[in-house]
Write an enzyme that holds these catalytic residues in place. Structure first.
Site, PDB file in Angstrom:
ATOM      1  CE  LYS A  22     -86.120 -69.387 -33.984  1.00 47.32           C
ATOM      2  NZ  LYS A  22     -84.267 -69.915 -34.181  1.00 47.32           N
ATOM      3  CG  ASN A  23     -84.622 -73.742 -34.517  1.00 48.81           C
ATOM      4  OD1 ASN A  23     -84.710 -72.843 -34.088  1.00 48.81           O
ATOM      5  ND2 ASN A  23     -84.253 -75.027 -32.879  1.00 48.81           N
ATOM      6  NE  ARG A  93     -75.170 -69.761 -31.884  1.00 51.15           N
ATOM      7  CZ  ARG A  93     -74.017 -69.622 -31.808  1.00 51.15           C
ATOM      8  NH1 ARG A  93     -73.171 -68.475 -31.784  1.00 51.15           N
ATOM      9  NH2 ARG A  93     -72.952 -70.543 -32.054  1.00 51.15           N
ATOM     10  CB  CYS A 117     -75.540 -66.245 -28.309  1.00 50.37           C
ATOM     11  SG  CYS A 117     -76.411 -67.296 -27.662  1.00 50.37           S
ATOM     12  N   PRO A 123     -69.674 -72.852 -29.808  1.00 47.37           N
ATOM     13  CG  PRO A 123     -67.980 -74.173 -29.024  1.00 47.37           C
ATOM     14  CD  PRO A 123     -69.371 -73.678 -28.654  1.00 47.37           C
ATOM     15  CB  ILE A 124     -69.655 -72.906 -35.269  1.00 51.05           C
ATOM     16  CG1 ILE A 124     -67.708 -72.105 -35.821  1.00 51.05           C
ATOM     17  CG2 ILE A 124     -70.921 -72.587 -34.823  1.00 51.05           C
ATOM     18  CD1 ILE A 124     -68.591 -71.400 -37.653  1.00 51.05           C
ATOM     19  CG  ASP A 125     -66.015 -76.766 -31.660  1.00 49.82           C
ATOM     20  OD1 ASP A 125     -66.691 -76.370 -31.548  1.00 49.82           O
ATOM     21  OD2 ASP A 125     -65.126 -78.182 -31.021  1.00 49.82           O
ATOM     22  CG  LEU A 126     -68.431 -80.548 -32.486  1.00 48.26           C
ATOM     23  CD1 LEU A 126     -69.539 -80.907 -31.714  1.00 48.26           C
ATOM     24  CD2 LEU A 126     -67.158 -81.257 -32.204  1.00 48.26           C
ATOM     25  CG  ASP A 305     -84.594 -74.559 -28.340  1.00 49.88           C
ATOM     26  OD1 ASP A 305     -83.432 -73.926 -27.514  1.00 49.88           O
ATOM     27  OD2 ASP A 305     -85.070 -74.756 -29.523  1.00 49.88           O
ATOM     28  CB  ILE A 327     -78.534 -78.488 -24.214  1.00 45.61           C
ATOM     29  CG1 ILE A 327     -79.025 -79.358 -24.487  1.00 45.61           C
ATOM     30  CG2 ILE A 327     -77.604 -78.312 -25.662  1.00 45.61           C
ATOM     31  CD1 ILE A 327     -78.795 -80.699 -24.575  1.00 45.61           C
ATOM     32  NE  ARG A 397     -83.922 -64.889 -32.299  1.00 50.02           N
ATOM     33  CZ  ARG A 397     -83.157 -65.461 -32.128  1.00 50.02           C
ATOM     34  NH1 ARG A 397     -82.437 -65.414 -30.401  1.00 50.02           N
ATOM     35  NH2 ARG A 397     -82.733 -66.784 -32.732  1.00 50.02           N
TER      36      ARG A 397
HETATM   37  C1  UD1 Z   1     -79.910 -75.804 -31.843  1.00 55.17           C
HETATM   38  C2  UD1 Z   1     -81.624 -74.983 -32.115  1.00 55.17           C
HETATM   39  C3  UD1 Z   1     -81.832 -74.556 -30.843  1.00 55.17           C
HETATM   40  C4  UD1 Z   1     -81.766 -75.543 -29.971  1.00 55.17           C
HETATM   41  C5  UD1 Z   1     -79.971 -76.527 -29.876  1.00 55.17           C
HETATM   42  C6  UD1 Z   1     -80.416 -77.457 -28.777  1.00 55.17           C
HETATM   43  C7  UD1 Z   1     -81.225 -74.010 -34.948  1.00 55.17           C
HETATM   44  C8  UD1 Z   1     -81.104 -72.874 -35.295  1.00 55.17           C
HETATM   45  N1  UD1 Z   1     -81.464 -73.730 -33.480  1.00 55.17           N
HETATM   46  O1  UD1 Z   1     -78.967 -74.281 -32.327  1.00 55.17           O
HETATM   47  O2  UD1 Z   1     -82.522 -73.432 -30.730  1.00 55.17           O
HETATM   48  O3  UD1 Z   1     -81.625 -75.128 -28.262  1.00 55.17           O
HETATM   49  O4  UD1 Z   1     -79.978 -76.882 -31.186  1.00 55.17           O
HETATM   50  O5  UD1 Z   1     -81.055 -78.080 -29.407  1.00 55.17           O
HETATM   51  O6  UD1 Z   1     -81.947 -75.526 -34.665  1.00 55.17           O
HETATM   52  N2  UD1 Z   1     -71.273 -77.281 -30.340  1.00 55.17           N
HETATM   53  C9  UD1 Z   1     -70.332 -77.467 -29.735  1.00 55.17           C
HETATM   54  N3  UD1 Z   1     -69.661 -77.040 -30.643  1.00 55.17           N
HETATM   55  C10 UD1 Z   1     -69.837 -76.933 -32.031  1.00 55.17           C
HETATM   56  C11 UD1 Z   1     -71.787 -77.312 -31.914  1.00 55.17           C
HETATM   57  C12 UD1 Z   1     -72.245 -76.651 -30.764  1.00 55.17           C
HETATM   58  O7  UD1 Z   1     -69.420 -77.454 -28.516  1.00 55.17           O
HETATM   59  O8  UD1 Z   1     -69.349 -77.101 -33.258  1.00 55.17           O
HETATM   60  C13 UD1 Z   1     -72.142 -77.237 -28.355  1.00 55.17           C
HETATM   61  C14 UD1 Z   1     -72.876 -76.419 -27.907  1.00 55.17           C
HETATM   62  O9  UD1 Z   1     -72.449 -75.224 -27.577  1.00 55.17           O
HETATM   63  C15 UD1 Z   1     -74.402 -76.853 -27.856  1.00 55.17           C
HETATM   64  C16 UD1 Z   1     -74.376 -77.952 -27.509  1.00 55.17           C
HETATM   65  O10 UD1 Z   1     -73.385 -78.479 -28.785  1.00 55.17           O
HETATM   66  O11 UD1 Z   1     -73.391 -77.225 -25.896  1.00 55.17           O
HETATM   67  C17 UD1 Z   1     -75.148 -77.874 -28.654  1.00 55.17           C
HETATM   68  O12 UD1 Z   1     -75.606 -77.093 -29.380  1.00 55.17           O
HETATM   69  P1  UD1 Z   1     -76.535 -76.989 -30.942  1.00 55.17           P
HETATM   70  O13 UD1 Z   1     -77.149 -78.665 -30.973  1.00 55.17           O
HETATM   71  O14 UD1 Z   1     -75.064 -77.455 -31.968  1.00 55.17           O
HETATM   72  O15 UD1 Z   1     -77.332 -76.252 -30.826  1.00 55.17           O
HETATM   73  P2  UD1 Z   1     -77.507 -75.257 -32.620  1.00 55.17           P
HETATM   74  O16 UD1 Z   1     -77.837 -76.001 -33.144  1.00 55.17           O
HETATM   75  O17 UD1 Z   1     -76.643 -74.162 -32.470  1.00 55.17           O
END
Ligand code: UD1
Length: 417
Positions: A22-23, A93, A117, A123-126, A305, A327, A397
């Site tokens: 899926k991912n 997301r 969630c 967040p998606i700040d990065l 996961d 994480i 899902r």
């Molecule tokens: C992806 C996976 C999810 C998995 C996760 C971690 C998909 C669709 N989903 O989620 O199943 O659990 O990786 O392996 O591939 N973070 C920030 N800022 C950002 C982005 C992330 O602070 O802009 C933080 C997140 O809050 C979290 C950590 O970084 O604590 C890792 O998150 P991230 O790897 O981004 O998870 P997803 O890509 O959303």
């Protein structure tokens, strides 16, 4: 709403085939936005929620899509909208993955900000600061990210935290940027690697496989491609743990054993018998499971996961195991439900101490998120009596026909609609 009913106590035996990841499928579908040509994706899991939502999102933007078995073809030749609306992003997301491709190819993307969630703030700040580094202008208005750019320009960007979808978004954006982009501290998950393989097949120039530094030479346009999505390592790991917890012996087929190295190492510490082949893993649950501590980290270490499923397994180990979730800040929602089934687990911040072995007893339980629901199913397989898992849409899902696959291994499981 559907429920899954499990009568516990049967050892699993036999073979199971793993679906596409899926991912990996989700970012690959988004990557089809990078070209006007057809992108054919094979081995896409037909997941009624996330994969369908991503497909609908692309259709909403103007793409033509077509299913043929597990092959999804996408043609993004007539994009007339650049907006991922709140209603779609709030159910998934990963919708945020359209941001990079849209702004790179069309210079404009409007994407609803995903909220927090069940498992954390997320967040998606990065994603946003990375796109800004490539020259995009980012504004947040009325809960939407509005990203614009004349033309993205290659840059040097370092992720402060390893982010999987953040890395994927930036790879897709940089593929069409002018000049060279260097991304540091990238996620190295197999799903990221899979996106790189697809985008490269579309004509992108990317160096740095399996390293945390990627060098991307932008090109003017990308073209059609056919790509086979990798097998789902999390589904494979879930079945391995399900086999182990019941003391059964199963073979998980069509998987990539190297993608599960950390999980296999743990399961061996737990004294499971494991053999691996080119694309299969065989597991035999021991008479007595040995406890083992685990810490979740980015790939290649133990995946977050699989944390919930591993916790369900450790309730059956003879002794104490400590699970450290690094994480996500709130990924122990399954603990309360496992406790209702009789598990002895104490949570202390990011740590969960599991005291085994406890006899689990079947109960009505509530799935709170995707992987939490998988852990409840694992617990139900070994519990005494009947477990009824509610809110099954969470499990749908991420798992294709899970009840059928478990039944194929001899479990007494059914879906009640
Ligand atoms: C992806 C996976 C999810 C998995 C996760 C971690 C998909 C669709 N989903 O989620 O199943 O659990 O990786 O392996 O591939 N973070 C920030 N800022 C950002 C982005 C992330 O602070 O802009 C933080 C997140 O809050 C979290 C950590 O970084 O604590 C890792 O998150 P991230 O790897 O981004 O998870 P997803 O890509 O959303």
């Amino acid at each position: 709403m559907d429920k899954i009913r499990i009568a516990g106590g049967r050892a699993l035996h036999g073979e199971v085939t793993i679906s596409g990841a899926k991912n990996s499928a989700l970012p690959c579908i988004a990557a089809a936005l990078l070209t006007a040509d057809i992108v054919r994706l094979e081995n896409v899991p037909r997941l009624v929620r996330d994969v369908s939502t991503m497909r609908l999102l692309l259709e909403h933007l103007g793409c033509e899509t077509q299913w043929e078995g597990n092959t999804l073809s996408v043609r993004a030749a007539n994009i007339d909208l650049f907006e991922a609306p709140y209603d779609m992003v709030k159910t998934m997301r990963a919708s945020v993955l359209v941001l990079g491709p849209l702004v790179a190819r069309f210079g404009k993307a409007v994407v609803s900000l995903p909220g927090g969630c069940a498992i954390g703030a997320r967040p998606i700040d990065l994603h946003l600061s990375g796109l800004e580094a490539l020259g995009a202008k980012i504004n947040i208005e009325h809960g939407y990210v509005i990203a614009t750019a004349q033309k993205l320009v290659g840059a040097h960007y370092r992720f402060q935290t390893v982010t999987v979808t953040g890395t994927e978004n930036l790879i897709m954006a940089a593929a069409l940027a002018r000049g060279e982009t260097i991304l540091e501290n990238c996620a190295m998950e197999p799903e990221v690697e899979d996106v790189i393989r697809l985008v490269r097949g579309m004509g992108a120039r990317i160096e740095g496989d399996n390293t945390e530094i990627l060098r991307i030479h932008g090109v003017d346009s990308l073209h059609e491609a056919t790509h086979v999505v990798i097998p789902d390592r999390i589904e494979a790991g879930t079945f391995l743990m399900a086999g182990a917890v019941t003391g059964g012996a199963i073979q998980v087929n069509r998987c990539v054993p190297e993608h599960l190295t950390a999980a296999i190492e743990k399961l061996r510490e737990n004294e499971c018998g494991i053999q691996t082949g080119k694309d299969w893993i065989r597991i035999e649950g021991p008479k007595k499971l040995k406890p083992s501590d685990v810490e979740t980290h980015p790939y290649p270490q133990f995946p977050t996961d699989l944390q919930a499923q591993y916790m369900a397994l450790m309730t059956q180990a003879e002794g104490t195991s400590t699970i450290h979730e690094n994480i996500f800040e709130n990924r122990f929602m399954h603990v309360a439900e496992l406790r209702r089934m009789g598990a002895h687990i104490e949570v202390d911040g990011h740590l969960a101490h599991v005291y085994g072995k406890t006899l689990l007893s079947g109960a009505g339980v509530m799935a709170t998120d995707l992987r939490a629901s998988a852990s409840l199913i694992i617990a139900g397989l070994v519990a005494d009596g009947v477990t009824m898992v509610q809110r099954v849409y969470h499990i749908d899902r991420g798992y294709e026909r899970i009840e059928e696959k478990l039944r194929g291994l001899g479990a007494d499981v059914e879906r009640i609609s």
